[in-house]
Design a protein around this motif. Structure first.
Motif, mmCIF file in Angstrom:
data_model
loop_
_atom_site.group_PDB
_atom_site.id
_atom_site.type_symbol
_atom_site.label_atom_id
_atom_site.label_comp_id
_atom_site.label_asym_id
_atom_site.label_seq_id
_atom_site.Cartn_x
_atom_site.Cartn_y
_atom_site.Cartn_z
ATOM 1 N N LEU A 18 0.844 -1.185 0.000
ATOM 2 C CA LEU A 18 0.000 0.000 0.000
ATOM 3 C C LEU A 18 0.885 1.242 0.000
ATOM 4 C CD1 LEU A 18 -2.695 -0.924 2.679
ATOM 5 C CD2 LEU A 18 -3.005 -0.865 0.208
ATOM 6 N N GLN A 48 -3.032 -3.161 7.467
ATOM 7 C CA GLN A 48 -3.175 -3.975 6.258
ATOM 8 C C GLN A 48 -1.843 -4.147 5.528
ATOM 9 O OE1 GLN A 48 -6.613 -3.104 3.776
ATOM 10 N NE2 GLN A 48 -5.429 -3.500 1.924
ATOM 11 N N LYS A 49 -1.094 -3.093 5.362
ATOM 12 C CA LYS A 49 0.249 -3.070 4.779
ATOM 13 C C LYS A 49 0.307 -3.324 3.272
ATOM 14 C CE LYS A 49 3.017 -4.175 8.861
ATOM 15 N NZ LYS A 49 1.946 -4.114 9.869
ATOM 16 N N THR A 99 -3.936 3.803 -3.378
ATOM 17 C CA THR A 99 -4.172 3.105 -2.109
ATOM 18 C C THR A 99 -3.279 3.668 -1.009
ATOM 19 O OG1 THR A 99 -2.569 1.423 -2.776
ATOM 20 C CG2 THR A 99 -4.894 0.945 -3.179
ATOM 21 N N GLN A 103 7.277 -1.177 1.736
ATOM 22 C CA GLN A 103 7.301 -0.706 0.344
ATOM 23 C C GLN A 103 8.572 -1.149 -0.378
ATOM 24 O OE1 GLN A 103 6.444 3.547 0.747
ATOM 25 N NE2 GLN A 103 4.289 3.128 0.352
ATOM 26 N N TYR A 134 -1.374 4.260 2.493
ATOM 27 C CA TYR A 134 -0.786 3.243 3.365
ATOM 28 C C TYR A 134 -1.599 3.081 4.643
ATOM 29 C CZ TYR A 134 2.678 0.368 5.692
ATOM 30 O OH TYR A 134 3.316 -0.676 6.321
ATOM 31 N N ASP A 135 -1.812 1.822 5.032
ATOM 32 C CA ASP A 135 -2.500 1.486 6.270
ATOM 33 C C ASP A 135 -1.629 0.485 7.022
ATOM 34 O OD1 ASP A 135 -5.036 1.284 8.012
ATOM 35 O OD2 ASP A 135 -4.635 -0.801 7.479
ATOM 36 N N LYS A 150 6.606 1.364 7.227
ATOM 37 C CA LYS A 150 6.146 1.605 5.862
ATOM 38 C C LYS A 150 7.315 1.517 4.878
ATOM 39 C CE LYS A 150 4.113 5.308 3.012
ATOM 40 N NZ LYS A 150 3.537 6.681 3.039
ATOM 41 N N GLU A 200 -1.804 -4.535 -0.587
ATOM 42 C CA GLU A 200 -3.073 -4.640 -1.301
ATOM 43 C C GLU A 200 -3.577 -6.073 -1.211
ATOM 44 O OE1 GLU A 200 -2.628 -3.171 -5.256
ATOM 45 O OE2 GLU A 200 -2.126 -1.139 -4.627
#
Length: 449
Positions: free
Chosen positions: A23, A34-35, A28, A178, A30-31, A174, A37
């Motif tokens: 994410l 959830q991290k 989308t 990513q 970033y959450d 994050k 998709e």
């Protein structure tokens, strides 16, 4: 499609994606929970279900299921007098936040009668789960982890791989997430991000006296030490040209399914496998079955429809339990219990869960429900069902205050968790002593790919 085979096998899956991405792009945001998709199924695990039954029972099973479908559709204004194929998502709809505690009326009746029908006709079920974060760890670091662990006896492969996956699943920043899912960033650079991120976490909590945190810190310090000492063995593979970077390795599912079929002592050359749309037949060649039919339309195959309603139910239940049990990164010392809403059951719901547990876990087989190396989600589902099933009757279950059930469940989870970790470490030592490491065991087809 007519077949003279003795056994019929049908497979459906949920949670697959063409490729899994982090994410945080323009579409989308970033959450941190959830991290990545998750696709339309919104599952953190890939889940597949296979159903197997004998040809001699096929007519009874398929007629009984079509009757179940019709009975359910007749209770719905939307589906009554419609020839639309009934899907698991149609039944669960969006009202499944707390699993069976939110399942009632015709929806509960459908699944109740389904499990009765499957049990009565001796339909065997196999469910396989793999965590999506673990797929990225495998892609980037599995060969490196195996190389390090096979060279040094004091390093246990399972512990190292499991701890790394769990850190990324729960704690990774994050920046790490990513980078992990970005094919343009090298393995070495991703490992440096991980190293810095874990060191930051350890520094932040270094004065903690919390028992769970001390264990966690010890695991993380071991990861830091291994990166410090053995990062030079990591190879930078070239990923940039790959259209599908992080995706499911179907060899994992086939390996576990092979264990299941072997345990059942199935006559492989007397079995036909039927695959839903999107599957490729060659993936399953290593099962050595008589026939494999792929890319089928479930409208024409009742077995595929049974697999669908099972995998949707089980996959969604696991997903709801997993999200509800995630601990708060901002308050890591607080013990996390499942919400008591999962345990607020009517007598009919209670009896159904006991029946479901017996069908899935008490069939006398080890490999009916399987997972990849990271087992937390499947264990959460198993212990939830086993905890409910410990009560002899509904009155006994209701005699326990609702706020007490989550605490008792967590104690059961902790006991079985420790046992699984101990067994995994034992297996790791056996693999090293017998096969001289995981690398050889995987080549020989003994250890999971």
């Amino acid at each position: 499609m007519v077949t003279n085979c003795k056994y019929l096998i049908y497979i459906d899956e949920k949670g697959t994606q063409e490729t899994i991405q982090a994410l945080g792009n323009l579409k989308t945001p970033y959450d941190d929970r959830q991290k990545i998709e998750l696709g339309t199924d919104k599952m953190k695990d890939f889940v597949a279900a296979a159903v197997l039954y004998e040809q001699v029972h096929a007519e009874n099973i398929e007629q009984a299921y079509l009757k179940l479908e019709e009975q359910y559709k007749n209770t719905s204004q939307k589906y009554s007098n419609s020839d639309v194929e009934l899907k698991g998502n149609h039944i669960l709809k969006k009202n499944f936040k707390y699993g069976v505690a939110d399942l009632n009326g015709p929806r509960l009746t459908f699944y109740n009668r389904l499990i009765d029908m499957l049990s009565r006709n001796q339909v065997k079920t196999h469910v396989f789960l793999v965590n999506k974060i673990s797929l990225a760890v495998d892609k980037r670091f599995k060969n490196w982890l195996i190389k390090v662990c096979d060279r040094y006896d004091q390093i246990i492969y399972f512990n190292l791989a499991y701890s790394l996956i769990k850190y990324i699943e729960l704690e990774a920043s994050k920046e790490v997430i990513q980078a992990l899912f970005n094919p343009n960033i090298s393995n070495t650079r991703v490992l440096k991000f991980i190293h810095a991120d874990i060191k930051k976490f350890v520094r932040k909590h270094t004065n903690s006296l919390n028992k769970r945190m001390l264990l966690q810190l010890n695991n993380y310090k071991q990861i830091i030490a291994i990166i410090d000492n053995y990062a030079m063995y990591l190879i930078d593979d070239k990923y940039a040209e790959q259209d599908r970077f992080i995706t499911l390795d179907w060899k994992k599912a086939v390996f576990n399914m092979d264990l299941w079929l072997t345990e059942l002592k199935l006559e492989r050359k007397s079995a036909t496998l039927h695959l839903d749309e999107g599957f490729k037949a060659e993936i399953f060649n290593d099962l050595h079955l008589n026939q494999i039919h792929a890319d089928l339309d479930s409208k024409n195959f009742v077995g595929l429809r049974i697999a669908d309603v099972l995998v949707v139910f089980i996959g969604n239940y696991i997903s709801k339990l997993t999200y509800a049990s995630m601990y708060d990164k901002d308050n890591p010392y607080k013990q996390k219990f499942l919400p008591s809403d999962f345990f607020n059951l009517t007598e009919e719901q209670f009896l159904f869960l006991k029946k479901l547990y017996a069908y899935l876990y008490l069939d006398g087989h080890t490999y009916s429900i399987t997972n990849d190396l990271y087992f937390d989600s499947s264990l959460l589902f198993q212990t939830f069902l086993s905890y409910i099933s410990e009560y002899n009757n509904y009155a006994q279950y209701r005699s326990v205050p609702s706020e007490e059930h989550p605490k008792r469940h967590l104690k059961e989870f902790a006991i079985i968790y420790k046992l699984k970790m101990k067994n995994a470490e034992r297996d790791d030592h056996l693999i090293k002593s017998i096969f001289d490491g995981h690398g050889n065991a995987i080549k020989l087809g003994i250890a999971r790919p």
